[in-house]
Scaffold this active site. Structure first.
Site, PDB file in Angstrom:
ATOM      1  N   TYR A 281      45.565  41.717  38.152  1.00  0.00           N
ATOM      2  CA  TYR A 281      45.354  43.150  38.356  1.00  0.00           C
ATOM      3  C   TYR A 281      43.934  43.281  38.906  1.00  0.00           C
ATOM      4  O   TYR A 281      42.989  42.704  38.347  1.00  0.00           O
ATOM      5  CB  TYR A 281      45.462  43.941  37.060  1.00  0.00           C
ATOM      6  CG  TYR A 281      46.828  43.992  36.435  1.00  0.00           C
ATOM      7  CD1 TYR A 281      47.981  44.046  37.209  1.00  0.00           C
ATOM      8  CD2 TYR A 281      46.968  44.008  35.040  1.00  0.00           C
ATOM      9  CE1 TYR A 281      49.240  44.108  36.630  1.00  0.00           C
ATOM     10  CE2 TYR A 281      48.220  44.070  34.446  1.00  0.00           C
ATOM     11  CZ  TYR A 281      49.350  44.119  35.239  1.00  0.00           C
ATOM     12  OH  TYR A 281      50.592  44.172  34.656  1.00  0.00           O
TER      13      TYR A 281
ATOM     14  N   PHE B 228      39.160  40.324  32.976  1.00  0.00           N
ATOM     15  CA  PHE B 228      39.442  38.903  32.817  1.00  0.00           C
ATOM     16  C   PHE B 228      39.886  38.281  34.146  1.00  0.00           C
ATOM     17  O   PHE B 228      39.527  37.149  34.466  1.00  0.00           O
ATOM     18  CB  PHE B 228      40.506  38.703  31.733  1.00  0.00           C
ATOM     19  CG  PHE B 228      40.088  39.242  30.395  1.00  0.00           C
ATOM     20  CD1 PHE B 228      39.130  38.597  29.637  1.00  0.00           C
ATOM     21  CD2 PHE B 228      40.631  40.423  29.904  1.00  0.00           C
ATOM     22  CE1 PHE B 228      38.713  39.097  28.414  1.00  0.00           C
ATOM     23  CE2 PHE B 228      40.232  40.934  28.686  1.00  0.00           C
ATOM     24  CZ  PHE B 228      39.275  40.278  27.929  1.00  0.00           C
ATOM     25  N   CYS B 229      40.654  39.031  34.923  1.00  0.00           N
ATOM     26  CA  CYS B 229      41.042  38.568  36.260  1.00  0.00           C
ATOM     27  C   CYS B 229      39.814  38.444  37.157  1.00  0.00           C
ATOM     28  O   CYS B 229      39.694  37.494  37.949  1.00  0.00           O
ATOM     29  CB  CYS B 229      42.039  39.532  36.892  1.00  0.00           C
ATOM     30  SG  CYS B 229      43.598  39.696  35.971  1.00  0.00           S
TER      31      CYS B 229
ATOM     32  N   CYS C 271      41.193  44.330  36.331  1.00  0.00           N
ATOM     33  CA  CYS C 271      41.173  43.661  35.025  1.00  0.00           C
ATOM     34  C   CYS C 271      39.897  42.828  34.914  1.00  0.00           C
ATOM     35  O   CYS C 271      39.622  41.995  35.783  1.00  0.00           O
ATOM     36  CB  CYS C 271      42.408  42.772  34.882  1.00  0.00           C
ATOM     37  SG  CYS C 271      42.296  41.551  33.560  1.00  0.00           S
TER      38      CYS C 271
END
Length: 347
Positions: free
Chosen positions: A68, A73-74, A71
């Site tokens: 995403y 973490f992405c 996001c």
């Protein structure tokens, strides 16, 4: 009574709309200032010592990042790939149906997911951002070229089986004894980014209703909400209005309470960012002349807020700007994202 309710709803909607438009205009002005700042810093002939790993990913190995766009973490994983110039295909997931993840061999369809197809035909699927970064870095600094992605995946699966061990996913397999102090400091701040910094993001980008709407407009603009499919506009509309309402009035207050943030959540954001700035000190990066894994983790978390009001406030009211500008410049310059694969058009 009905007319009173309708009038009240109309007034609230109008107030939210006007507040949003005010934020939007303010954001445009401040965003221009931010890009001017980055451009002016880019013109300076600063020598940055980028210590690339000894081993490069093979040309015939294909790497996909399934994500995403907003996001945190992405963005951590994407920042690592960009900085080290690792070629990859970016696949943006449609959050409503996730058709891009149907072919994955893992049970949990979550992001970020990295799929590596080696030239030998072996496919390795990785999840959990910090573990992905640790595995990729372990591979890259393997000077003997004795490890494969699949062998490292087995290694990390074994050492992370104990859920009580909160350190295992941050370990780098091929760090030598001479790198232990570097590893300790790096690990400490990578873990801080996951345990502390990331938890101030959502309460800040969904701080009030107008800001929450603005955030969802950024999310739907950057993300995969159907592109030009016939259901794209209804999905975008529902995500913007229902999503922003739910995140603002339900999720953000819960996260604020759970993580014991200040009543003014912006203050918590500034405190965390200033803590990082103090840690970096007079150095260009936490890693010295070159970013280390802690730099990339913190940058990734903050990067997810770009184009949002919280991000611009952070730049204005903290001293993070010079460090962030250097990180942004390096990641943009080194990035080898091959292409953006859009798959929801055919769904």
């Amino acid at each position: 009574m009905r007319w009173l309710a309708l009038t009240t709803s109309a007034c609230l909607s109008q107030a939210a709309y006007l507040s949003y438009k005010h934020l939007e205009q303010r954001k445009i002005t401040r965003t221009r200032s931010w890009f001017s700042f980055v451009a002016s810093n880019s013109e300076k002939k600063e020598m940055v010592n980028i210590q690339l790993p000894l081993r490069r990913i093979k040309e015939n190995d294909k790497l996909e990042l399934i994500q995403y766009a907003t996001c945190p973490f992405c963005n951590k994983v994407r920042s690592y790939l960009d900085f080290y110039g690792i070629p990859y295909t970016l696949i943006e997931v449609c959050p409503a149906f996730k058709p891009e993840m149907k072919s994955l061999t893992v049970k949990k369809k979550k992001v970020p997911t990295v799929r590596i197809c080696e030239a030998t035909g072996t496919e390795t699927v990785l999840q959990e951002s910090s573990q992905i970064i640790s595995l990729l870095h372990s591979y890259q600094i393997d000077s003997k070229s004795s490890e494969t992605f699949s062998s490292l995946a087995v290694h990390f699966r074994q050492i992370t089986e104990n859920s009580d061990d909160q350190i295992a996913k941050y370990t780098i397999k091929n760090y030598g004894l001479d790198n232990q102090e570097k590893f300790r400091k790096e690990l400490e701040w990578r873990k801080w980014a996951d345990d502390k910094l990331v938890h101030v993001v959502a309460p800040n980008i969904y701080r009030n209703f107008a800001e929450s709407i603005e955030t969802f407009r950024v999310i739907t603009a950057k993300g995969n909400y159907g592109y030009d499919a016939y259901w794209a506009k209804p999905l975008t509309f529902m995500a913007t209005w229902f999503g922003s309402t739910f995140m603002c009035f339900v999720i953000a207050p819960r996260l604020k309470k759970k993580n014991k943030l200040n009543e003014n959540v912006r203050q918590s954001l500034y405190e965390h960012v200033n803590e990082w700035v103090a840690e970096v000190g007079e150095k260009k990066f936490h890693g010295g002349d070159s970013p280390n894994l802690a730099d990339l983790a913190v940058f990734g978390v903050l990067r997810c807020m770009e184009d949002m009001e919280a991000f611009l406030d952070m730049l204005e009211f903290t001293e993070i700007g010079p460090w962030y500008g250097r990180m942004s410049k390096l990641c943009s310059k080194n990035s080898k994202q091959t292409h953006f694969r859009q798959t929801s058009k055919q769904s």
